[in-house]
Design a protein around this motif. Structure first.
Motif, PDB file in Angstrom:
ATOM      1  N   ALA A 115     -76.548 -50.758  11.731  1.00  0.00           N
ATOM      2  CA  ALA A 115     -76.755 -49.589  10.861  1.00  0.00           C
ATOM      3  C   ALA A 115     -76.713 -49.937   9.368  1.00  0.00           C
ATOM      4  O   ALA A 115     -77.612 -49.525   8.622  1.00  0.00           O
ATOM      5  CB  ALA A 115     -75.757 -48.486  11.196  1.00  0.00           C
ATOM      6  N   TYR A 118     -80.185 -51.580   8.127  1.00  0.00           N
ATOM      7  CA  TYR A 118     -81.502 -50.938   8.236  1.00  0.00           C
ATOM      8  C   TYR A 118     -82.308 -51.001   6.943  1.00  0.00           C
ATOM      9  O   TYR A 118     -83.459 -51.397   6.936  1.00  0.00           O
ATOM     10  CB  TYR A 118     -81.382 -49.466   8.655  1.00  0.00           C
ATOM     11  CG  TYR A 118     -81.117 -49.224  10.114  1.00  0.00           C
ATOM     12  CD1 TYR A 118     -81.730 -49.981  11.100  1.00  0.00           C
ATOM     13  CD2 TYR A 118     -80.261 -48.213  10.505  1.00  0.00           C
ATOM     14  CE1 TYR A 118     -81.475 -49.751  12.441  1.00  0.00           C
ATOM     15  CE2 TYR A 118     -80.011 -47.975  11.857  1.00  0.00           C
ATOM     16  CZ  TYR A 118     -80.616 -48.744  12.812  1.00  0.00           C
ATOM     17  OH  TYR A 118     -80.380 -48.512  14.128  1.00  0.00           O
ATOM     18  N   TYR A 135     -82.842 -58.437  14.536  1.00  0.00           N
ATOM     19  CA  TYR A 135     -81.381 -58.373  14.547  1.00  0.00           C
ATOM     20  C   TYR A 135     -80.887 -58.905  15.878  1.00  0.00           C
ATOM     21  O   TYR A 135     -81.370 -58.502  16.932  1.00  0.00           O
ATOM     22  CB  TYR A 135     -80.976 -56.909  14.362  1.00  0.00           C
ATOM     23  CG  TYR A 135     -79.519 -56.605  14.595  1.00  0.00           C
ATOM     24  CD1 TYR A 135     -78.602 -56.727  13.555  1.00  0.00           C
ATOM     25  CD2 TYR A 135     -79.063 -56.171  15.826  1.00  0.00           C
ATOM     26  CE1 TYR A 135     -77.261 -56.422  13.754  1.00  0.00           C
ATOM     27  CE2 TYR A 135     -77.722 -55.865  16.032  1.00  0.00           C
ATOM     28  CZ  TYR A 135     -76.832 -56.001  14.997  1.00  0.00           C
ATOM     29  OH  TYR A 135     -75.512 -55.701  15.193  1.00  0.00           O
TER      30      TYR A 135
END
Length: 159
Positions: A115, A118, A135
């Protein structure tokens, strides 16, 4: 980073870092085959030189007992990085999966969580045309769950 600067960076790293140079050369030994599964063609890649990193222990005890290899102060003397935006640095991955393989690390030691990355992924994808940014989850054998990072390879190498 412009393509010519990236290529110079890689060349400089490989000319003075035997481990990375040997592992990039070992890509010649990679075997690829395609299999069909339920009508979908899947490309499999066997890269014997990656066993050291893909088999790495990522449990909490092992992580606590080793210095973080992505933090600047713990990297090999031969490994250098290049700033790509204030909080990120690009490194040549010494255990490549493809002909050009980069690890993009946060300069600050923070956990490997997607998160918070991003916006960085979008920034890099927009800035580095022709590159695919991805990722590795924190529990992947080839990951560093204790230090946030991304990977990048030229899109032309992906099936």
């Amino acid at each position: 980073m412009k393509q010519s600067r990236i290529q110079k960076f890689v060349g400089d790293q490989l000319s003075r870092w035997p481990l990375a140079c040997d592992n990039f050369r070992a890509l010649k030994n990679v075997r690829v085959r395609e299999v069909e599964i339920n009508g979908l063609t899947v490309k499999l890649q066997f890269n014997p030189a990656r066993i050291r990193s893909t088999g790495a222990a990522v449990d909490k005890k092992s992580i606590a007992e080793r210095p973080c290899f992505l933090c600047a102060e713990n990297r090999p003397a031969e490994q250098s990085g290049r700033d790509i935006c204030g909080s990120l640095e690009v490194l040549v991955n010494p255990f490549p999966i493809m002909g050009e393989h980069y690890t993009i690390v946060t300069k600050e030691h923070t956990p490997q969580l997607i998160a918070p990355l991003y916006a960085d992924m979008l920034f890099i994808a927009k800035r580095w045309r022709g590159m695919s940014v991805f990722y590795n989850g924190a529990t992947c054998g080839a990951s560093a769950p204790d230090h946030a990072h991304l990977q990048a390879v030229p899109s032309k190498y992906l099936p």
